[in-house]
Scaffold this motif. Structure first.
Motif, PDB file in Angstrom:
ATOM      1  N   LYS A   4      45.509  37.082  30.817  1.00  0.00           N
ATOM      2  CA  LYS A   4      46.631  37.727  31.500  1.00  0.00           C
ATOM      3  C   LYS A   4      46.298  37.941  32.967  1.00  0.00           C
ATOM      4  O   LYS A   4      45.139  37.905  33.377  1.00  0.00           O
ATOM      5  N   ILE A   6      45.952  40.301  36.062  1.00  0.00           N
ATOM      6  CA  ILE A   6      45.646  41.698  36.350  1.00  0.00           C
ATOM      7  C   ILE A   6      46.297  42.122  37.664  1.00  0.00           C
ATOM      8  O   ILE A   6      46.782  43.239  37.788  1.00  0.00           O
ATOM      9  N   ALA A   7      46.284  41.225  38.667  1.00  0.00           N
ATOM     10  CA  ALA A   7      46.850  41.555  39.982  1.00  0.00           C
ATOM     11  C   ALA A   7      47.291  40.282  40.681  1.00  0.00           C
ATOM     12  O   ALA A   7      46.749  39.200  40.442  1.00  0.00           O
ATOM     13  N   GLN A  50      38.722  38.876  36.656  1.00  0.00           N
ATOM     14  CA  GLN A  50      38.331  40.288  36.697  1.00  0.00           C
ATOM     15  C   GLN A  50      36.871  40.426  36.249  1.00  0.00           C
ATOM     16  O   GLN A  50      36.126  41.253  36.763  1.00  0.00           O
ATOM     17  N   LYS A  64      37.523  45.741  44.348  1.00  0.00           N
ATOM     18  CA  LYS A  64      38.637  45.678  43.403  1.00  0.00           C
ATOM     19  C   LYS A  64      39.419  44.388  43.618  1.00  0.00           C
ATOM     20  O   LYS A  64      39.042  43.559  44.429  1.00  0.00           O
ATOM     21  N   GLU A  65      40.524  44.258  42.895  1.00  0.00           N
ATOM     22  CA  GLU A  65      41.379  43.085  42.983  1.00  0.00           C
ATOM     23  C   GLU A  65      41.795  42.845  44.434  1.00  0.00           C
ATOM     24  O   GLU A  65      42.170  43.768  45.131  1.00  0.00           O
ATOM     25  N   THR A  73      44.315  37.625  40.268  1.00  0.00           N
ATOM     26  CA  THR A  73      43.173  38.127  39.512  1.00  0.00           C
ATOM     27  C   THR A  73      43.544  38.040  38.031  1.00  0.00           C
ATOM     28  O   THR A  73      44.588  38.554  37.628  1.00  0.00           O
ATOM     29  N   THR A  74      42.701  37.352  37.252  1.00  0.00           N
ATOM     30  CA  THR A  74      42.995  37.138  35.836  1.00  0.00           C
ATOM     31  C   THR A  74      41.997  37.879  34.959  1.00  0.00           C
ATOM     32  O   THR A  74      40.964  38.349  35.436  1.00  0.00           O
ATOM     33  N   GLU A  75      42.302  37.928  33.668  1.00  0.00           N
ATOM     34  CA  GLU A  75      41.379  38.481  32.678  1.00  0.00           C
ATOM     35  C   GLU A  75      41.501  37.657  31.410  1.00  0.00           C
ATOM     36  O   GLU A  75      42.596  37.261  31.023  1.00  0.00           O
ATOM     37  N   PRO A 136      51.675  41.076  37.661  1.00  0.00           N
ATOM     38  CA  PRO A 136      50.625  41.592  36.789  1.00  0.00           C
ATOM     39  C   PRO A 136      51.184  41.797  35.379  1.00  0.00           C
ATOM     40  O   PRO A 136      52.337  42.202  35.223  1.00  0.00           O
ATOM     41  N   GLY A 137      50.366  41.476  34.388  1.00  0.00           N
ATOM     42  CA  GLY A 137      50.802  41.587  32.990  1.00  0.00           C
ATOM     43  C   GLY A 137      51.303  40.279  32.412  1.00  0.00           C
ATOM     44  O   GLY A 137      51.345  40.112  31.192  1.00  0.00           O
TER      45      GLY A 137
END
Length: 143
Positions: A4, A6-7, A50, A64-65, A73-75, A136-137
């Protein structure tokens, strides 16, 4: 592999940290509208995991992002091991990986603080095949 976002981050000038924003619009063969790195070249959009940022935090850095000048920015996606040419769906947009890592010509502030930086080794770059809004999301799907 699914992860997903993140930013999403933008900057007006190259060589500076990017600021997280609520959403970005990606334009085909251009990149993110209003971002300094957009244009007709192979590094239209930059992505960093991330998990890579967390490595720098573990070294004691307050980062941070967006601090590594990444656009997205992914996770949950192992970005650095995706082959060149991999296509990924991010929200409404479709990207193709064009480069893994980059040569860091002038050491950034992060490098001087930590003695290392993750973006040259772990950041990836992509071109926009199909535009759209990304937030994001949103899911990141490797196709």
């Amino acid at each position: 592999m699914t992860g997903k976002i993140i930013a999403v981050n933008v900057s007006l000038n190259k060589g500076e940290r990017k600021t997280p924003v609520p959403e970005v619009t990606l334009r085909e063969n251009h990149g993110i509208e209003g971002d300094a790195h957009a244009g007709d070249w192979h590094r239209q959009v930059s992505l960093l995991a991330q998990e890579s940022i967390a490595k720098m935090v573990a070294m004691g850095l307050d980062v941070k992002e967006g601090d590594f000048a990444e656009n997205i920015t992914t996770e949950g996606v192992d970005l650095v091991h995706l082959p060149i040419g991999t296509r990924m769906q991010l929200g409404e947009a479709l990207l193709e990986v064009t480069q893994i890592g980059k040569e860091c010509h002038n050491r950034c502030a992060i490098y001087y603080q930590a003695g290392d930086c993750v973006m040259p080794k772990e950041g990836i770059f992509a071109k926009v095949l199909k535009g759209g809004v990304v937030r994001p999301g949103d899911a990141v799907a490797i196709l």
